[in-house]
Design an enzyme around this catalytic site. Structure first.
Site, PDB file in Angstrom:
ATOM      1  CG  HIS A  12     -23.226  -3.195 -25.501  1.00  0.00           C
ATOM      2  ND1 HIS A  12     -24.290  -2.593 -25.546  1.00  0.00           N
ATOM      3  CD2 HIS A  12     -22.653  -3.061 -24.311  1.00  0.00           C
ATOM      4  CE1 HIS A  12     -24.712  -2.152 -24.452  1.00  0.00           C
ATOM      5  NE2 HIS A  12     -23.616  -2.479 -23.533  1.00  0.00           N
ATOM      6  CG  ASP A  14     -25.458  28.935 -34.909  1.00  0.00           C
ATOM      7  OD1 ASP A  14     -24.781  28.072 -34.355  1.00  0.00           O
ATOM      8  OD2 ASP A  14     -26.179  29.007 -35.548  1.00  0.00           O
ATOM      9  CD1 TRP A  58     -14.895  -1.633 -23.825  1.00  0.00           C
ATOM     10  CD2 TRP A  58     -14.217   0.193 -24.902  1.00  0.00           C
ATOM     11  NE1 TRP A  58     -14.489  -0.928 -22.914  1.00  0.00           N
ATOM     12  CE2 TRP A  58     -13.867   0.423 -23.416  1.00  0.00           C
ATOM     13  CE3 TRP A  58     -13.796   1.344 -25.686  1.00  0.00           C
ATOM     14  CZ2 TRP A  58     -13.340   1.467 -22.791  1.00  0.00           C
ATOM     15  CZ3 TRP A  58     -13.266   2.564 -24.996  1.00  0.00           C
ATOM     16  CH2 TRP A  58     -13.213   2.454 -23.553  1.00  0.00           C
ATOM     17  CB  SER A  92     -16.888  13.264 -35.457  1.00  0.00           C
ATOM     18  OG  SER A  92     -18.010  13.920 -34.864  1.00  0.00           O
ATOM     19  CB  SER A  93     -14.367  13.740 -30.777  1.00  0.00           C
ATOM     20  OG  SER A  93     -15.332  12.636 -30.960  1.00  0.00           O
ATOM     21  CG  HIS A 107      -8.590   6.857 -16.326  1.00  0.00           C
ATOM     22  ND1 HIS A 107      -9.685   5.932 -16.003  1.00  0.00           N
ATOM     23  CD2 HIS A 107      -9.000   8.031 -15.534  1.00  0.00           C
ATOM     24  CE1 HIS A 107     -10.192   6.480 -14.871  1.00  0.00           C
ATOM     25  NE2 HIS A 107      -9.967   7.651 -14.721  1.00  0.00           N
ATOM     26  CD  GLU A 138     -14.029   8.503 -24.899  1.00  0.00           C
ATOM     27  OE1 GLU A 138     -13.432   9.626 -25.287  1.00  0.00           O
ATOM     28  OE2 GLU A 138     -15.374   8.161 -24.847  1.00  0.00           O
ATOM     29  CE1 TYR A 141     -13.096  10.394 -13.789  1.00  0.00           C
ATOM     30  CE2 TYR A 141     -11.225   9.747 -14.939  1.00  0.00           C
ATOM     31  CZ  TYR A 141     -11.899   9.935 -13.773  1.00  0.00           C
ATOM     32  OH  TYR A 141     -11.654   9.183 -12.664  1.00  0.00           O
ATOM     33  CB  SER A 150     -24.163  21.247 -11.640  1.00  0.00           C
ATOM     34  OG  SER A 150     -23.296  20.177 -11.330  1.00  0.00           O
ATOM     35  CG  HIS A 182      -6.512   3.073 -12.666  1.00  0.00           C
ATOM     36  ND1 HIS A 182      -6.953   4.453 -12.147  1.00  0.00           N
ATOM     37  CD2 HIS A 182      -7.592   2.858 -13.823  1.00  0.00           C
ATOM     38  CE1 HIS A 182      -8.080   4.781 -12.878  1.00  0.00           C
ATOM     39  NE2 HIS A 182      -8.371   4.262 -13.721  1.00  0.00           N
ATOM     40  CG  HIS A 183      -7.911   1.363 -17.000  1.00  0.00           C
ATOM     41  ND1 HIS A 183      -9.360   1.303 -16.980  1.00  0.00           N
ATOM     42  CD2 HIS A 183      -7.832   2.800 -16.934  1.00  0.00           C
ATOM     43  CE1 HIS A 183      -9.961   2.409 -16.948  1.00  0.00           C
ATOM     44  NE2 HIS A 183      -8.897   3.589 -16.741  1.00  0.00           N
ATOM     45  CB  THR A 215     -15.381  12.314  -7.407  1.00  0.00           C
ATOM     46  OG1 THR A 215     -14.320  12.172  -8.458  1.00  0.00           O
ATOM     47  CG2 THR A 215     -16.616  11.683  -8.116  1.00  0.00           C
ATOM     48  CE  LYS A 226     -17.307  18.117 -10.547  1.00  0.00           C
ATOM     49  NZ  LYS A 226     -18.402  19.200 -10.845  1.00  0.00           N
ATOM     50  NE  ARG A 252     -14.662  -6.444 -19.095  1.00  0.00           N
ATOM     51  CZ  ARG A 252     -14.147  -5.461 -19.440  1.00  0.00           C
ATOM     52  NH1 ARG A 252     -13.195  -4.966 -18.694  1.00  0.00           N
ATOM     53  NH2 ARG A 252     -14.559  -4.521 -20.317  1.00  0.00           N
TER      54      ARG A 252
END
Lengths: 518, 195
Positions: A66, A95, A136, A162-163, A246, A248, A250, A261, A295-296, A321, A324, A443
């Site tokens: 998931h 294009d 994950w 790909s990315s 991390h 990722e 963002y 926006s 921090h993870h 943040t 924004k 979790r």
């Protein structure tokens, strides 16, 4: 209009940015339903304590796939789909810069997705849960014990290719193909956020490729990067993984900021408040994302100095943040607001994403994190930023640009039902998970102590409603493609931007002569 | 658009792609560079395996001196509880336990504890025990003089034996620490190619 091949060949060989954008979006939508179905299995199992629906290993496989499918299959490709459709339209380019590579970067994706889920079906017993079941984040040493790890590793390699190709393409398009007069600081904010996101991708996807390659050589070629038996260190895995991980997160939210926006100024009928500060805030968030990864992992046993540094740096992200969020609110302030469907989703985004941001701040505070680490509080936090954040922005973007893509207005009555049912049910789904986490429910467990039952049942009911409602979204989109009220070129009253100057539906080739930008 | 403009854009697109590709390759390398970098940071902070080094693991001569110094400062009035935890990695079919769950020792006094292991896998196994000490900041005050974790252990099919651990807790152990937990995880090195 048939100035292009038709049938299957059109889609296999296309180099057209609109075709490729459409394919990305449909791919993401398909993955949303596959990943969503897995979420339904998770919530069904958690409806009651004890084991009812699936065995624990299958459950773990569901949480793992998931997460991976939603991150790499749904959110990221949807954002790339928007970039493909909208960036050339918005900067006045005919294009993408490298159209053939564009085709390749899309067509890798379905194969990567197949490789990712294939192990589920390989081997004897489907219900035994034979796919990856290590979360994950695929932490070592658990992931290293999985016998079909190579499928996962090569799937991640392909997703990375790909990315990276997609990002190179987007950067080259934005830097080299803007219409005359479109200076960098005149670019729509969606284009800005994608330019910065693409740089983030280029910087961290290779690190992800590196970490899975280390896992591959640990498993099959006798290296010991993470294998403690040979002198490696599993904590090193977490550092390298989160150095990717991390930025990722963002990568998944910055384009969402961009979409919102675009939408809020249109329906507030005011230019975006603080455009330049929005650009700098995006860049600041991107920079900070590289220096906060640990921090993870506050609970791995870091020295106090390290914990303090990562805490301060993390909390600092709240500043850009907040710039924004305040800018979005200031854009709406005293605007001539109307509440068309894209605007409803955007306002929900601002409100609910901010809740996710606040819980993120709480998690960033070390002593508090020791209590919340790996509980449902974390699950609630990142679903608020990813579902009511990224996904809501994606849905808002689809409603905003769908009339331009199809030439038809979608069914407004149904889409309002879609919004209200989603906005309510998503809170029924995720809000109680905060309480579960604070009460200590971990979790990634298929069973739980009795006192967690009620909140889990509320959450599951919310999940079934939220999941089911997205079928309505599918119906609305198909209905809109097939027909509906014709829309003007401008679509939304007084909408600003080059994409509203091309006809509706947007013809196969646009901006063949570059538009002039005042 | 005029053909020359198109041609020019095409060239600059390729140039941009080339430059970005360099970043991609460099970042792939950076991922690997994090491995030695991590080692350097651990060394500076004296954590991870470097805490072990400070406890004298890799230098017998330094360790001899260290043990002498610690014994000279022994503190018979202070009691430190040392607990033992044994873990088998990834469902390894072994029996593995400490013959004493915990011992109370005085800093600066040598102690010996036996660990028992039996190979139930049905094949010969080369195993490696990896120690971990909690709390982490006690690591450098816990000197292992003799340990089955220093070398790989070869166990024939069905073989069982006792393995000794001789250790000494340093009198310099911070006063706030009264209990040290020593955890051993046994790894079957079979998946790791023999070097």
């Amino acid at each position: 209009m048939s100035d292009h091949p038709t049938g299957i060949k059109r889609w296999l060989f296309t180099t057209n940015h609109k075709d490729i954008g459409t394919m990305y979006l449909w791919f993401a939508f398909t993955m949303l339903f596959i990943g969503g179905a897995m979420a339904m299995v998770i919530r069904a199992e958690l409806f009651q304590p004890g084991m009812q629906v699936v065995n624990p290993n299958f459950f773990n496989m569901m949480t793992t796939l998931h997460g991976l499918i939603m991150v790499f299959g749904a959110i990221m490709p949807a954002m790339v789909g928007f970039a493909n459709w909208q960036v050339p339209l918005m900067i006045g380019a005919p294009d993408m810069a490298l159209p053939r590579m564009n085709n390749w970067s899309f067509w890798i994706l379905p194969f990567a997705a197949i490789m990712l889920v294939a192990p589920m079906f390989i081997g004897g017993d489907f219900m035994a849960g034979q796919g990856p079941a290590f979360g994950w984040t695929f932490y070592e040493p658990l992931s290293g014990q999985y016998d079909k790890l190579a499928f996962f590793i090569f799937a991640v390699h392909l997703l990375g290719f790909s990315s990276i190709m997609g990002s190179i393409n987007i950067i080259a398009t934005i830097l080299n193909m803007r219409a005359p007069g479109m200076t960098l600081m005149k670019m729509p904010l969606f284009v800005w956020t994608w330019l910065i996101t693409a740089f983030l991708l280029i910087a961290v996807m290779p690190v992800l490729a590196g970490v899975v390659t280390m896992m591959l050589t640990d498993k099959h070629f006798g290296t010991s990067f993470f294998d403690a038996a040979g002198g490696g260190d599993p904590v090193l895995f977490q550092h390298v993984f989160w150095f990717f991980g991390h930025p990722e997160v963002y990568i998944m939210i910055l384009p969402a900021f961009g979409i919102v926006s675009q939408i809020i100024p249109t329906f507030a009928r005011k230019p975006l408040f603080g455009y330049a500060s929005m650009v700098y805030a995006t860049a600041a968030i991107a920079f900070l994302s590289f220096i906060v990864w640990a921090h993870h992992m506050f609970t791995v046993g870091m020295p106090a100095a390290g914990e303090l540094y990562f805490m301060y740096a993390t909390v600092m992200i709240a500043v850009p943040t907040a710039v924004k969020v305040f800018n979005w609110v200031a854009t709406m302030w005293k605007g001539s607001m109307t509440f068309e469907v894209p605007m409803l989703w955007s306002i929900a985004f601002v409100f609910l994403f901010t809740i996710g941001g606040f819980t993120g701040l709480m998690l960033g505070v070390v002593p508090v994190d020791f209590q919340y680490h790996d509980t449902y509080f974390v699950v609630a936090h990142f679903h608020y930023v990813l579902v009511t954040g990224s996904l809501f922005a994606i849905i808002a973007g689809v409603y905003y640009w769908l009339p331009k893509w199809t030439g038809h207005m979608f069914d407004i009555r149904l889409s309002k039902i879609h919004f209200w049912v989603s906005a309510i049910s998503v809170n029924i789904l995720f809000f109680p998970q905060h309480f579960l986490g604070l009460a200590g429910m971990p979790r990634r467990i298929p069973d739980y102590a009795l006192q967690f039952t009620e909140f889990n049942q509320i959450s599951s009911i919310g999940a079934f409603i939220f999941g089911g409602t997205q079928l309505l979204f599918l119906y609305i989109i198909i209905k809109c493609i097939k027909g509906g009220d014709k829309v003007s070129d401008e679509v939304w009253e007084d909408a600003k931007g080059l994409e509203w100057e091309v006809p509706s539906p947007a013809p196969y080739h646009t901006h063949a002569t570059p538009p002039t930008v005042k | 658009m005029e053909p020359e403009v198109i041609a020019k854009t095409r060239v600059s697109n390729k140039k941009t792609a080339g430059k970005l590709l360099i970043i991609v390759v460099a970042m792939f390398g950076f991922g690997y560079a994090l491995v030695p970098l991590y080692d350097v940071v651990c060394q500076v902070l004296g954590i991870g395996r470097f805490a072990d080094i400070e406890s004298g693991k890799y230098d017998p001569k330094a360790q001899e001196q260290l043990v002498k110094d610690m014994a000279a400062n022994k503190d018979l009035t202070r009691n430190v509880t040392v607990e033992f935890i044994t873990v088998l990695n990834g469902g390894m079919k072994w029996e593995f336990k400490a013959l004493q769950k915990e011992v109370v020792v005085h800093p600066g006094v040598m102690s010996t504890v036996d660990f028992y292991a039996k190979n139930l896998t049905g094949r010969d196994v080369i195993a490696q025990a990896v120690p971990r000490i909690l709390p982490g900041n006690a690591t450098k005050y816990f000197t292992k003089i003799e340990c089955f974790c220093f070398t790989q252990q070869i166990f024939k099919k069905g073989e069982a034996r006792n393995m000794p651990l001789r250790f000494m807790v340093s009198p310099a152990l911070p006063k706030s620490i009264n209990t040290i937990t020593l955890s051993y995880t046994f790894f079957d090195t079979q998946p790791v190619a023999l070097k």
